[in-house]
Motif scaffolding. Structure first.
Motif, PDB file in Angstrom:
ATOM      1  N   LEU A   1       0.823  -1.212   0.000  1.00  0.00           N
ATOM      2  CA  LEU A   1       0.000   0.000   0.000  1.00  0.00           C
ATOM      3  C   LEU A   1       0.855   1.260   0.000  1.00  0.00           C
ATOM      4  CD1 LEU A   1      -2.796  -1.087   2.500  1.00  0.00           C
ATOM      5  CD2 LEU A   1      -3.020  -0.759   0.044  1.00  0.00           C
ATOM      6  N   ASP A   2       1.979   1.186   0.688  1.00  0.00           N
ATOM      7  CA  ASP A   2       2.863   2.353   0.745  1.00  0.00           C
ATOM      8  C   ASP A   2       3.431   2.703  -0.613  1.00  0.00           C
ATOM      9  OD1 ASP A   2       2.432   2.582   3.427  1.00  0.00           O
ATOM     10  OD2 ASP A   2       4.269   1.563   4.032  1.00  0.00           O
ATOM     11  N   ARG A   3       3.538   1.714  -1.500  1.00  0.00           N
ATOM     12  CA  ARG A   3       4.125   1.956  -2.808  1.00  0.00           C
ATOM     13  C   ARG A   3       3.100   2.422  -3.840  1.00  0.00           C
ATOM     14  NH1 ARG A   3       6.552  -3.006  -1.819  1.00  0.00           N
ATOM     15  NH2 ARG A   3       5.317  -3.995  -3.466  1.00  0.00           N
ATOM     16  N   LEU A   4       1.830   2.374  -3.477  1.00  0.00           N
ATOM     17  CA  LEU A   4       0.778   2.760  -4.405  1.00  0.00           C
ATOM     18  C   LEU A   4       0.318   4.191  -4.152  1.00  0.00           C
ATOM     19  CD1 LEU A   4      -1.452  -0.453  -4.342  1.00  0.00           C
ATOM     20  CD2 LEU A   4       0.287   0.159  -6.033  1.00  0.00           C
ATOM     21  N   SER A   5      -0.035   4.882  -5.217  1.00  0.00           N
ATOM     22  CA  SER A   5      -0.579   6.231  -5.087  1.00  0.00           C
ATOM     23  C   SER A   5      -2.043   6.146  -4.671  1.00  0.00           C
ATOM     24  CB  SER A   5      -0.466   6.973  -6.414  1.00  0.00           C
ATOM     25  OG  SER A   5      -1.309   6.375  -7.388  1.00  0.00           O
ATOM     26  N   GLU A   6      -2.612   7.287  -4.249  1.00  0.00           N
ATOM     27  CA  GLU A   6      -4.032   7.303  -3.896  1.00  0.00           C
ATOM     28  C   GLU A   6      -4.887   6.904  -5.097  1.00  0.00           C
ATOM     29  OE1 GLU A   6      -5.270  10.957  -2.194  1.00  0.00           O
ATOM     30  OE2 GLU A   6      -3.767  10.932  -0.596  1.00  0.00           O
TER      31      GLU A   6
ATOM     32  N   GLU B   1      -7.544   3.832  -5.321  1.00  0.00           N
ATOM     33  CA  GLU B   1      -8.934   4.053  -5.746  1.00  0.00           C
ATOM     34  C   GLU B   1      -9.296   3.104  -6.884  1.00  0.00           C
ATOM     35  OE1 GLU B   1     -11.829   7.644  -7.421  1.00  0.00           O
ATOM     36  OE2 GLU B   1      -9.660   7.963  -7.256  1.00  0.00           O
ATOM     37  N   LEU B   2      -8.389   2.977  -7.852  1.00  0.00           N
ATOM     38  CA  LEU B   2      -8.612   2.076  -8.983  1.00  0.00           C
ATOM     39  C   LEU B   2      -8.699   0.629  -8.508  1.00  0.00           C
ATOM     40  CD1 LEU B   2      -8.690   1.299 -11.982  1.00  0.00           C
ATOM     41  CD2 LEU B   2      -6.183   1.468 -12.006  1.00  0.00           C
ATOM     42  N   TRP B   3      -7.801   0.249  -7.612  1.00  0.00           N
ATOM     43  CA  TRP B   3      -7.779  -1.117  -7.087  1.00  0.00           C
ATOM     44  C   TRP B   3      -9.098  -1.459  -6.397  1.00  0.00           C
ATOM     45  CZ3 TRP B   3      -3.771  -2.868  -2.841  1.00  0.00           C
ATOM     46  CH2 TRP B   3      -3.786  -4.268  -2.749  1.00  0.00           C
ATOM     47  N   THR B   4      -9.614  -0.523  -5.619  1.00  0.00           N
ATOM     48  CA  THR B   4     -10.875  -0.745  -4.915  1.00  0.00           C
ATOM     49  C   THR B   4     -12.030  -0.930  -5.893  1.00  0.00           C
ATOM     50  OG1 THR B   4     -10.079   0.618  -3.067  1.00  0.00           O
ATOM     51  CG2 THR B   4     -12.433   0.193  -3.169  1.00  0.00           C
ATOM     52  N   LEU B   5     -12.077  -0.100  -6.920  1.00  0.00           N
ATOM     53  CA  LEU B   5     -13.123  -0.230  -7.944  1.00  0.00           C
ATOM     54  C   LEU B   5     -13.008  -1.568  -8.676  1.00  0.00           C
ATOM     55  CD1 LEU B   5     -12.943   3.387  -9.427  1.00  0.00           C
ATOM     56  CD2 LEU B   5     -14.797   2.447  -8.018  1.00  0.00           C
TER      57      LEU B   5
ATOM     58  N   VAL C   1     -11.892   9.242 -16.757  1.00  0.00           N
ATOM     59  CA  VAL C   1     -10.978   8.916 -17.851  1.00  0.00           C
ATOM     60  C   VAL C   1     -11.749   8.130 -18.897  1.00  0.00           C
ATOM     61  CG1 VAL C   1      -8.938   8.893 -16.361  1.00  0.00           C
ATOM     62  CG2 VAL C   1     -10.203   6.760 -16.784  1.00  0.00           C
ATOM     63  N   SER C   2     -11.154   7.994 -20.053  1.00  0.00           N
ATOM     64  CA  SER C   2     -11.778   7.197 -21.100  1.00  0.00           C
ATOM     65  C   SER C   2     -11.630   5.716 -20.782  1.00  0.00           C
ATOM     66  CB  SER C   2     -11.129   7.500 -22.450  1.00  0.00           C
ATOM     67  OG  SER C   2      -9.797   7.001 -22.472  1.00  0.00           O
ATOM     68  N   GLU C   3     -12.464   4.902 -21.456  1.00  0.00           N
ATOM     69  CA  GLU C   3     -12.378   3.464 -21.235  1.00  0.00           C
ATOM     70  C   GLU C   3     -11.015   2.931 -21.663  1.00  0.00           C
ATOM     71  OE1 GLU C   3     -14.896  -0.577 -22.404  1.00  0.00           O
ATOM     72  OE2 GLU C   3     -15.778   1.413 -22.686  1.00  0.00           O
ATOM     73  N   ARG C   4     -10.476   3.487 -22.734  1.00  0.00           N
ATOM     74  CA  ARG C   4      -9.164   3.056 -23.206  1.00  0.00           C
ATOM     75  C   ARG C   4      -8.089   3.354 -22.168  1.00  0.00           C
ATOM     76  NH1 ARG C   4      -6.456   4.904 -29.001  1.00  0.00           N
ATOM     77  NH2 ARG C   4      -4.531   3.678 -28.791  1.00  0.00           N
ATOM     78  N   THR C   5      -8.155   4.549 -21.577  1.00  0.00           N
ATOM     79  CA  THR C   5      -7.189   4.918 -20.532  1.00  0.00           C
ATOM     80  C   THR C   5      -7.358   4.021 -19.307  1.00  0.00           C
ATOM     81  OG1 THR C   5      -7.103   7.208 -21.267  1.00  0.00           O
ATOM     82  CG2 THR C   5      -6.407   6.768 -19.005  1.00  0.00           C
ATOM     83  N   ALA C   6      -8.602   3.720 -18.976  1.00  0.00           N
ATOM     84  CA  ALA C   6      -8.866   2.854 -17.823  1.00  0.00           C
ATOM     85  C   ALA C   6      -8.248   1.473 -18.030  1.00  0.00           C
ATOM     86  CB  ALA C   6     -10.370   2.737 -17.589  1.00  0.00           C
TER      87      ALA C   6
ATOM     88  N   SER D   1      -1.519  -1.587 -15.776  1.00  0.00           N
ATOM     89  CA  SER D   1      -0.392  -1.094 -14.975  1.00  0.00           C
ATOM     90  C   SER D   1      -0.545  -1.490 -13.508  1.00  0.00           C
ATOM     91  CB  SER D   1      -0.291   0.426 -15.108  1.00  0.00           C
ATOM     92  OG  SER D   1       0.713   0.935 -14.265  1.00  0.00           O
ATOM     93  N   LEU D   2      -1.768  -1.385 -12.991  1.00  0.00           N
ATOM     94  CA  LEU D   2      -2.020  -1.734 -11.593  1.00  0.00           C
ATOM     95  C   LEU D   2      -1.775  -3.217 -11.346  1.00  0.00           C
ATOM     96  CD1 LEU D   2      -3.042  -1.010  -8.755  1.00  0.00           C
ATOM     97  CD2 LEU D   2      -5.358  -1.520  -9.581  1.00  0.00           C
ATOM     98  N   LEU D   3      -2.260  -4.075 -12.240  1.00  0.00           N
ATOM     99  CA  LEU D   3      -2.045  -5.515 -12.077  1.00  0.00           C
ATOM    100  C   LEU D   3      -0.555  -5.836 -12.031  1.00  0.00           C
ATOM    101  CD1 LEU D   3      -4.774  -7.028 -14.464  1.00  0.00           C
ATOM    102  CD2 LEU D   3      -4.835  -6.860 -11.970  1.00  0.00           C
ATOM    103  N   HIS D   4       0.225  -5.140 -12.842  1.00  0.00           N
ATOM    104  CA  HIS D   4       1.674  -5.342 -12.830  1.00  0.00           C
ATOM    105  C   HIS D   4       2.264  -4.940 -11.484  1.00  0.00           C
ATOM    106  CE1 HIS D   4       5.768  -5.587 -14.305  1.00  0.00           C
ATOM    107  NE2 HIS D   4       5.982  -4.358 -13.851  1.00  0.00           N
ATOM    108  N   LYS D   5       1.832  -3.806 -10.963  1.00  0.00           N
ATOM    109  CA  LYS D   5       2.346  -3.342  -9.662  1.00  0.00           C
ATOM    110  C   LYS D   5       1.980  -4.313  -8.538  1.00  0.00           C
ATOM    111  CE  LYS D   5       2.093   1.616 -10.772  1.00  0.00           C
ATOM    112  NZ  LYS D   5       1.424   2.903 -10.453  1.00  0.00           N
ATOM    113  N   LEU D   6       0.790  -4.890  -8.640  1.00  0.00           N
ATOM    114  CA  LEU D   6       0.333  -5.816  -7.596  1.00  0.00           C
ATOM    115  C   LEU D   6       0.958  -7.194  -7.725  1.00  0.00           C
ATOM    116  CD1 LEU D   6      -3.514  -5.017  -7.607  1.00  0.00           C
ATOM    117  CD2 LEU D   6      -1.787  -4.162  -6.002  1.00  0.00           C
ATOM    118  N   GLY D   7       1.486  -7.496  -8.919  1.00  0.00           N
ATOM    119  CA  GLY D   7       1.979  -8.842  -9.158  1.00  0.00           C
ATOM    120  C   GLY D   7       0.843  -9.832  -9.307  1.00  0.00           C
TER     121      GLY D   7
END
Length: 224
Positions: free
Chosen positions: A151-156, A160-164, A180-185, A191-197
């Motif tokens: 959690l310390d390595r993740l931005s707010e 928020e994205l992870w919770t959604l 954001v657009s669906e493409r950006t999402a 990117s988030l899945l990569h950070k989470l492993g």
């Protein structure tokens, strides 16, 4: 018995394994270790340790029906000075962590070469905890993924994205509150899945639950 010898007991439901291990220790390090006895059930372990005033107990984690973890817990509660080496035929990280939490001073797989067991026992007798390097690395990674370090390595924004994501929302539903657009999402999710492993959204949701990001009363993926 020499004052320099450490008294060892073995708790394993395979009698042949216990006998082989005893012979190995006596032949390779008989001046350092004396195997005083063995048991094939966890229920006998505490009495065995007490009867021989064991310095070290070697405990198989696959002990029916009590289980090795509970056996370790009982030994450590009754005889805090006795050091415990847990052995397992599997590479189950959860079982390894449970054994260490129960009070084991070391954890080795049964697949390890029995002849290398002398050094870990010597280390344990001196108060050093023993784990194979790759298992220690795996435990540290698992702890980091489920603890505050992640959690310390993740931005707010990441949180928020992870919770959604963990709520099981579709990409279009995630994009709207993030403005954001669906493409950006989609890019943000990758990117988030990569950070989470995490390999996929299901793993990410399970990890979110372990990190306390989800309200237990809130419906998750496939619920509600």
């Amino acid at each position: 018995m020499s004052d320099d010898q450490h008294v060892v007991v073995i708790v394993d439901d395979h009698a042949l394994f216990s006998q082989g291990l005893a012979l190995l220790l006596e032949s390779r390090a008989g001046d350092t270790f004396r195997v005083a006895g063995s048991a094939t059930a966890g229920e006998e372990a505490v009495a065995l340790v007490g009867r021989h005033r064991a310095d070290i107990a070697i405990v198989d984690l696959a002990l029916p029906p009590l289980g090795g973890v509970e056996t370790i817990r009982r030994i450590r509660a009754a005889y805090p000075a006795t050091r415990v080496l847990a052995l397992s035929g599997t590479e189950d990280l959860g079982l390894a962590a449970a054994a260490l939490r129960a009070g084991a001073h070391g954890y080795l797989g049964k697949s390890a070469d029995p002849e290398v067991l002398v050094a870990p026992l010597l280390a344990i007798s001196e108060g050093v905890r023993v784990l194979r390097a790759e298992l220690l690395d795996a435990l540290l990674v698992a702890a980091d993924r489920t603890g505050d370090g992640l959690l310390d390595r993740l931005s707010e924004r990441d949180v928020e994205l992870w919770t959604l994501l963990a709520r099981g929302l579709e990409t279009s539903e995630i994009a709207r509150p993030l403005l954001v657009s669906e493409r950006t999402a989609k890019r943000m999710i990758a990117s988030l899945l990569h950070k989470l492993g995490a390999a996929n959204r299901i793993e990410a949701a399970a990890l979110a639950g372990r990190c306390g990001l989800l309200d237990p009363d809130e419906p998750g993926p496939g619920r509600g």
